[in-house]
Design a protein around this motif. Structure first.
Motif, PDB file in Angstrom:
ATOM      1  N   ILE A  32       1.198  -1.251   0.025  1.00 29.87           N
ATOM      2  CA  ILE A  32      -0.022   0.086  -0.037  1.00 29.87           C
ATOM      3  C   ILE A  32       0.966   1.163   0.511  1.00 29.87           C
ATOM      4  O   ILE A  32       0.534   2.440  -0.355  1.00 29.87           O
ATOM      5  N   LEU A  33       1.763   1.014   0.594  1.00 28.83           N
ATOM      6  CA  LEU A  33       3.027   2.673   1.194  1.00 28.83           C
ATOM      7  C   LEU A  33       3.563   2.938  -0.449  1.00 28.83           C
ATOM      8  O   LEU A  33       2.865   3.999  -0.946  1.00 28.83           O
ATOM      9  N   PHE A  34       3.840   1.826  -1.681  1.00 27.82           N
ATOM     10  CA  PHE A  34       4.668   2.584  -3.094  1.00 27.82           C
ATOM     11  C   PHE A  34       3.141   2.410  -4.289  1.00 27.82           C
ATOM     12  O   PHE A  34       3.484   3.063  -4.641  1.00 27.82           O
ATOM     13  N   ILE A  35       1.700   2.481  -3.714  1.00 25.63           N
ATOM     14  CA  ILE A  35       1.376   2.287  -4.477  1.00 25.63           C
ATOM     15  C   ILE A  35       0.122   3.343  -4.410  1.00 25.63           C
ATOM     16  O   ILE A  35       0.276   4.927  -5.071  1.00 25.63           O
ATOM     17  N   GLU A  36       0.497   4.334  -2.959  1.00 32.20           N
ATOM     18  CA  GLU A  36      -0.335   5.318  -2.515  1.00 32.20           C
ATOM     19  C   GLU A  36       0.609   6.481  -2.372  1.00 32.20           C
ATOM     20  O   GLU A  36       0.799   7.713  -2.806  1.00 32.20           O
ATOM     21  N   VAL A  37       1.772   6.333  -2.219  1.00 35.84           N
ATOM     22  CA  VAL A  37       3.094   6.964  -2.679  1.00 35.84           C
ATOM     23  C   VAL A  37       3.618   6.992  -3.558  1.00 35.84           C
ATOM     24  O   VAL A  37       4.635   6.226  -3.268  1.00 35.84           O
ATOM     25  N   PRO A  38       3.594   7.376  -4.794  1.00 41.16           N
ATOM     26  CA  PRO A  38       3.944   7.213  -5.998  1.00 41.16           C
ATOM     27  C   PRO A  38       5.890   7.979  -6.226  1.00 41.16           C
ATOM     28  O   PRO A  38       6.268   6.884  -6.649  1.00 41.16           O
ATOM     29  N   PHE A  39       5.638   8.565  -4.817  1.00 42.05           N
ATOM     30  CA  PHE A  39       7.457   8.666  -5.826  1.00 42.05           C
ATOM     31  C   PHE A  39       8.351   8.227  -4.940  1.00 42.05           C
ATOM     32  O   PHE A  39       9.509   8.304  -5.232  1.00 42.05           O
ATOM     33  N   LEU A  40       7.855   7.827  -4.331  1.00 42.12           N
ATOM     34  CA  LEU A  40       8.585   6.253  -3.149  1.00 42.12           C
ATOM     35  C   LEU A  40       9.754   4.783  -4.328  1.00 42.12           C
ATOM     36  O   LEU A  40      10.146   4.650  -4.262  1.00 42.12           O
ATOM     37  N   LEU A  41       8.472   4.840  -5.630  1.00 44.66           N
ATOM     38  CA  LEU A  41       8.952   4.280  -6.294  1.00 44.66           C
ATOM     39  C   LEU A  41      10.078   4.930  -6.845  1.00 44.66           C
ATOM     40  O   LEU A  41      11.182   3.845  -7.694  1.00 44.66           O
ATOM     41  N   ARG A  42      10.716   6.012  -7.088  1.00 44.55           N
ATOM     42  CA  ARG A  42      11.633   6.739  -7.819  1.00 44.55           C
ATOM     43  C   ARG A  42      13.237   6.489  -6.969  1.00 44.55           C
ATOM     44  O   ARG A  42      13.883   6.635  -7.758  1.00 44.55           O
ATOM     45  N   ILE A  43      12.634   6.958  -5.209  1.00 39.24           N
ATOM     46  CA  ILE A  43      13.789   7.188  -4.657  1.00 39.24           C
ATOM     47  C   ILE A  43      14.402   5.778  -3.503  1.00 39.24           C
ATOM     48  O   ILE A  43      15.213   6.192  -2.992  1.00 39.24           O
ATOM     49  N   CYS A  44      13.700   4.857  -3.654  1.00 40.73           N
ATOM     50  CA  CYS A  44      13.404   3.633  -3.068  1.00 40.73           C
ATOM     51  C   CYS A  44      14.246   2.469  -4.867  1.00 40.73           C
ATOM     52  O   CYS A  44      13.496   1.944  -5.549  1.00 40.73           O
ATOM     53  N   PRO A  45      15.803   1.938  -3.755  1.00 39.06           N
ATOM     54  CA  PRO A  45      15.796   0.796  -5.096  1.00 39.06           C
ATOM     55  C   PRO A  45      14.649  -0.426  -4.816  1.00 39.06           C
ATOM     56  O   PRO A  45      14.993  -1.624  -3.632  1.00 39.06           O
ATOM     57  N   THR A  46      13.746  -0.843  -6.414  1.00 37.76           N
ATOM     58  CA  THR A  46      13.103  -1.510  -6.372  1.00 37.76           C
ATOM     59  C   THR A  46      13.690  -2.881  -7.248  1.00 37.76           C
ATOM     60  O   THR A  46      14.132  -1.363  -8.078  1.00 37.76           O
ATOM     61  N   SER A  47      13.536  -3.649  -7.516  1.00 40.39           N
ATOM     62  CA  SER A  47      12.877  -4.179  -8.929  1.00 40.39           C
ATOM     63  C   SER A  47      12.377  -3.632  -9.865  1.00 40.39           C
ATOM     64  O   SER A  47      11.482  -3.296  -9.417  1.00 40.39           O
ATOM     65  N   SER A  48      12.403  -3.982 -11.586  1.00 41.46           N
ATOM     66  CA  SER A  48      11.553  -3.139 -12.495  1.00 41.46           C
ATOM     67  C   SER A  48      10.602  -4.247 -12.167  1.00 41.46           C
ATOM     68  O   SER A  48       9.357  -4.092 -12.346  1.00 41.46           O
ATOM     69  N   THR A  49      10.980  -5.957 -11.740  1.00 41.31           N
ATOM     70  CA  THR A  49       9.198  -6.768 -11.743  1.00 41.31           C
ATOM     71  C   THR A  49       8.321  -5.710 -10.218  1.00 41.31           C
ATOM     72  O   THR A  49       7.398  -5.778 -10.537  1.00 41.31           O
ATOM     73  N   PHE A  50       9.346  -5.758  -9.563  1.00 45.29           N
ATOM     74  CA  PHE A  50       8.191  -5.102  -8.388  1.00 45.29           C
ATOM     75  C   PHE A  50       7.766  -3.525  -8.716  1.00 45.29           C
ATOM     76  O   PHE A  50       6.099  -3.788  -8.603  1.00 45.29           O
ATOM     77  N   ASP A  51       8.457  -2.705  -9.862  1.00 44.15           N
ATOM     78  CA  ASP A  51       7.315  -1.487 -10.328  1.00 44.15           C
ATOM     79  C   ASP A  51       6.355  -1.504 -11.597  1.00 44.15           C
ATOM     80  O   ASP A  51       5.824  -1.091 -11.228  1.00 44.15           O
TER      81      ASP A  51
END
Length: 148
Positions: free
Chosen positions: A55-74
């Motif tokens: 929910i955190l990554f869905i509702e706070v979209p800028f976290l996808l840009r600043i947190c190192p996540t995999s392309s699958t998760f993104d």
């Protein structure tokens, strides 16, 4: 647009997004508190805890840009851009927590209730054909582009 103006806009996706943030906080706390319960409830507590990060990554979209996540998760997170997809996701997360009643009544019911309320707000936005509008406070509408 200020936070007060966002709430006065009568766009149910804003209400859903803020209810989702409340659900995220509640899922985090309730998930941790159920780690020290009966064995079956530990599983539901862990699912609740894990759903708080989704929910955190869905509702706070800028976290996808600043947190190192995999392309699958993104790619998985980017699926939830419409009101209907978010309503479905919250309904599934709520159903999982309602299923925790199998292990007896617990604080996980509070998470289930807030999750289903968020789903209802997103479903109302979808039924009224309102476009998804992300709150500026949570990183919507150009805030993510300003950070990077």
């Amino acid at each position: 647009m200020t936070l007060a103006e966002e709430f006065r806009s009568r766009n149910f996706s804003i209400y859903g997004q803020w209810t989702g943030v409340l659900s995220m906080i509640l899922c985090f706390a309730v998930g941790i508190s159920n780690f020290f319960a009966a064995p079956l409830r530990i599983i539901f507590g862990a699912l609740c805890f894990a759903s708080s990060f989704v929910i955190l990554f869905i509702e706070v979209p800028f976290l996808l840009r600043i947190c190192p996540t995999s392309s699958t998760f993104d790619a998985f997170i980017r699926r939830f851009t419409t009101n209907w997809m978010r309503a479905g996701m919250y309904t599934i997360l709520s159903a999982i927590q309602w299923a925790s009643l199998v292990s007896g009544a617990s604080s996980l019911i509070a998470a289930a209730v807030t999750l289903i309320v968020a789903a209802a707000f997103y479903a109302l936005a979808g039924m009224k054909s309102q476009e998804f509008v992300g709150s500026k406070t949570l990183g919507g509408q150009g805030v993510a582009q300003m950070i990077v």
